[in-house]
Write a protein that holds these residues in place. Structure first.
Motif, PDB file in Angstrom:
ATOM      1  N   GLU A  56     -33.828 -12.919  15.249  1.00 20.61           N
ATOM      2  CA  GLU A  56     -34.146 -12.242  15.787  1.00 20.61           C
ATOM      3  C   GLU A  56     -35.894 -12.373  15.453  1.00 20.61           C
ATOM      4  O   GLU A  56     -36.736 -11.893  14.396  1.00 20.61           O
ATOM      5  CB  GLU A  56     -33.996 -10.834  15.996  1.00 20.61           C
ATOM      6  N   LYS A  57     -36.899 -12.388  16.437  1.00 25.56           N
ATOM      7  CA  LYS A  57     -38.203 -12.507  16.315  1.00 25.56           C
ATOM      8  C   LYS A  57     -39.047 -11.230  17.160  1.00 25.56           C
ATOM      9  O   LYS A  57     -37.855 -10.159  17.938  1.00 25.56           O
ATOM     10  CB  LYS A  57     -38.833 -13.840  17.262  1.00 25.56           C
ATOM     11  N   SER A  58     -40.290 -10.844  16.673  1.00 22.48           N
ATOM     12  CA  SER A  58     -40.774  -9.541  17.767  1.00 22.48           C
ATOM     13  C   SER A  58     -40.587  -9.634  18.941  1.00 22.48           C
ATOM     14  O   SER A  58     -40.709  -8.635  19.634  1.00 22.48           O
ATOM     15  CB  SER A  58     -42.580  -9.530  16.215  1.00 22.48           C
ATOM     16  N   GLU A 150     -42.663  -5.335  16.061  1.00 23.68           N
ATOM     17  CA  GLU A 150     -42.937  -5.977  14.309  1.00 23.68           C
ATOM     18  C   GLU A 150     -41.550  -6.457  13.819  1.00 23.68           C
ATOM     19  O   GLU A 150     -40.134  -5.447  13.913  1.00 23.68           O
ATOM     20  CB  GLU A 150     -43.434  -4.587  13.189  1.00 23.68           C
ATOM     21  N   VAL A 151     -41.758  -7.246  12.982  1.00 20.27           N
ATOM     22  CA  VAL A 151     -40.864  -7.820  11.946  1.00 20.27           C
ATOM     23  C   VAL A 151     -40.861  -7.513  10.884  1.00 20.27           C
ATOM     24  O   VAL A 151     -41.122  -9.111   9.809  1.00 20.27           O
ATOM     25  CB  VAL A 151     -39.929  -9.052  12.367  1.00 20.27           C
ATOM     26  N   PHE A 152     -40.968  -6.857  10.075  1.00 14.84           N
ATOM     27  CA  PHE A 152     -42.158  -6.600   8.734  1.00 14.84           C
ATOM     28  C   PHE A 152     -41.217  -7.385   7.897  1.00 14.84           C
ATOM     29  O   PHE A 152     -41.776  -6.726   7.164  1.00 14.84           O
ATOM     30  CB  PHE A 152     -42.630  -5.048   8.648  1.00 14.84           C
ATOM     31  N   SER A 153     -40.233  -6.991   7.766  1.00  7.57           N
ATOM     32  CA  SER A 153     -38.988  -7.480   7.004  1.00  7.57           C
ATOM     33  C   SER A 153     -39.739  -8.804   6.566  1.00  7.57           C
ATOM     34  O   SER A 153     -38.781  -9.172   5.167  1.00  7.57           O
ATOM     35  CB  SER A 153     -37.587  -6.957   7.286  1.00  7.57           C
ATOM     36  N   ARG A 154     -40.119  -9.739   7.487  1.00  7.02           N
ATOM     37  CA  ARG A 154     -39.803 -11.027   7.249  1.00  7.02           C
ATOM     38  C   ARG A 154     -41.173 -11.321   6.358  1.00  7.02           C
ATOM     39  O   ARG A 154     -41.746 -12.767   5.173  1.00  7.02           O
ATOM     40  CB  ARG A 154     -40.441 -11.844   8.359  1.00  7.02           C
ATOM     41  N   ILE A 155     -42.480  -9.907   5.874  1.00  7.21           N
ATOM     42  CA  ILE A 155     -43.609 -10.307   4.801  1.00  7.21           C
ATOM     43  C   ILE A 155     -43.863  -9.637   3.752  1.00  7.21           C
ATOM     44  O   ILE A 155     -44.413  -8.928   3.609  1.00  7.21           O
ATOM     45  CB  ILE A 155     -45.042 -10.265   5.968  1.00  7.21           C
ATOM     46  N   ASP A 169     -38.363  -3.021  10.866  1.00  7.43           N
ATOM     47  CA  ASP A 169     -38.546  -3.450  11.858  1.00  7.43           C
ATOM     48  C   ASP A 169     -38.311  -2.876  13.491  1.00  7.43           C
ATOM     49  O   ASP A 169     -37.112  -1.868  13.080  1.00  7.43           O
ATOM     50  CB  ASP A 169     -37.700  -5.007  12.311  1.00  7.43           C
ATOM     51  N   GLY A 170     -38.284  -3.121  14.581  1.00  5.96           N
ATOM     52  CA  GLY A 170     -38.282  -1.768  15.554  1.00  5.96           C
ATOM     53  C   GLY A 170     -39.379  -2.906  16.986  1.00  5.96           C
ATOM     54  O   GLY A 170     -40.783  -2.944  16.597  1.00  5.96           O
ATOM     55  N   ALA A 171     -39.485  -1.760  18.057  1.00  2.00           N
ATOM     56  CA  ALA A 171     -40.609  -2.056  19.317  1.00  2.00           C
ATOM     57  C   ALA A 171     -40.172  -1.365  20.217  1.00  2.00           C
ATOM     58  O   ALA A 171     -38.867  -0.302  20.094  1.00  2.00           O
ATOM     59  CB  ALA A 171     -40.034  -3.412  19.837  1.00  2.00           C
ATOM     60  N   GLY A 172     -40.982  -0.557  20.337  1.00  6.42           N
ATOM     61  CA  GLY A 172     -41.490   0.072  21.318  1.00  6.42           C
ATOM     62  C   GLY A 172     -42.254  -0.005  22.361  1.00  6.42           C
ATOM     63  O   GLY A 172     -43.261  -1.101  22.216  1.00  6.42           O
ATOM     64  N   ALA A 173     -41.533   0.428  23.546  1.00  5.65           N
ATOM     65  CA  ALA A 173     -42.736  -0.422  24.842  1.00  5.65           C
ATOM     66  C   ALA A 173     -43.081   1.299  26.037  1.00  5.65           C
ATOM     67  O   ALA A 173     -42.271   1.873  25.879  1.00  5.65           O
ATOM     68  CB  ALA A 173     -42.341  -1.352  25.728  1.00  5.65           C
TER      69      ALA A 173
END
Length: 327
Positions: A56-58, A150-155, A169-173
């Motif tokens: 899964e990507k951003s 964001e996929v902050f778990s990657r950094i 991680d998650g996204a809102g729109a």
């Protein structure tokens, strides 16, 4: 005739993998790193967070949140003529294409509308929302999709318990459209690059990537800055709108730390009941945190049409800002 912008749809997406504090503490203990549910909760208010799957990507998270927002707005993807994606974890680090262009492609948008990324870390959604508002008011664009993903778990450095337990991680729109009645009432954006070192990912690009590719945060310094600027920028935005603190129906601060959030609400004279809190279940999702919280409160019925919502955030850079919207 004066033209305004208005939020006409919201959406969100959280990855399927939910990680509780205890689960994370057990994983860290296997690496010889000591922490506990009590230690994490007492310092941040966080009880759980979601981590993206390896594939899964951003952009994938962004598209799922965007489809929900489009459905609520009763729009088709090709009705969107501008996409703004706020992210510190884009699909391509230090490179291109923009995540916004990838989102455009994955949504099947073929109308040649504009697409651009915004980078202001945890303030990114507020920056993007204010930018979208300006484009609509100017008559340059009509329907704008604004996403924080964001996929902050990657950094995260999972040997540093002071940071790895805080983020998720998650996204809102949201979909913004033109309106004859005020929707986004006022905004204020700020930055102070003198504090760029207190929250950063200290790798550089000068022909080749060099440096540490993990998030670094000076927690006490960030806490001090956040407490200082959040009240000020909220009051600045209220002043621009010609409104008072008691006219705020809902406060949606960046979901980073419950102590910072509670302190901000208190300084604004708002009871905790008027603040939307998702940090306990989402962790700090950076640019995604405000739209995730907004969508949660819209869908559970707390936020109603005609109510005034103060959204504000702080992030690396150091950046901060606020948007006052009438939903």
């Amino acid at each position: 005739m004066t033209l305004y912008s208005k939020i006409i749809g919201t959406g969100s997406y959280l990855p399927a993998k939910r990680v509780t504090n205890q689960e994370l503490a057990d994983q860290l203990a296997a690496k010889g790193i000591e922490t506990s549910d009590e230690w994490i909760t007492s310092r941040s208010g966080i009880s759980a967070r979601h981590f993206a799957a390896p594939d899964e990507k951003s952009s994938d998270l962004a598209v799922k949140a965007a489809r929900q927002a489009l459905d609520m707005a009763d729009m088709q993807p090709n009705d969107i003529d501008l996409i703004i994606v706020a992210s510190s974890t884009p699909d391509f680090f230090g490179s291109f294409p923009s995540t916004a262009c990838i989102v455009q492609q994955k949504l099947g948008i073929t109308n040649h509308g504009a697409a651009v990324d915004v980078q202001a870390v945890c303030s990114g959604f507020v920056y993007a929302l204010s930018t979208a508002d300006a484009f609509i008011r100017a008559g340059v664009h009509k329907n704008v999709l604004v996403v924080g993903a964001e996929v902050f778990s990657r950094i995260l450095d999972f040997s540093d318990r002071t940071t790895c337990v805080l983020f998720g991680d998650g996204a809102g729109a949201v979909v913004l459209g033109p309106s004859q009645e005020p929707g986004l009432l006022a905004s204020a954006l700020h930055a102070d690059g003198r504090h760029s070192d207190i929250l950063c990912m200290p790798n550089t690009f000068a022909g080749a990537t060099a440096g540490e590719a993990y998030l670094y945060m000076d927690g006490p310094a960030v806490f001090k800055m956040a407490v200082s600027v959040l009240e000020k920028v909220a009051n600045e935005t209220l002043k621009k709108a010609g409104m008072q603190q008691d006219q705020i129906d809902w406060l949606i601060p960046h979901q980073a730390n419950l102590r910072i959030m509670s302190g901000t609400a208190k300084k604004l004279g708002l009871p905790m009941e008027k603040m939307v809190v998702t940090v306990d279940q989402h962790g700090n999702t950076s640019a995604a945190s405000i739209p995730l919280a907004l969508d949660a409160a819209v869908r559970d019925g707390r936020i109603q049409r005609g109510q005034n919502i103060m959204m504000e955030g702080v992030g690396g850079g150091f950046t901060w800002g606020a948007v006052l919207a009438r939903f």
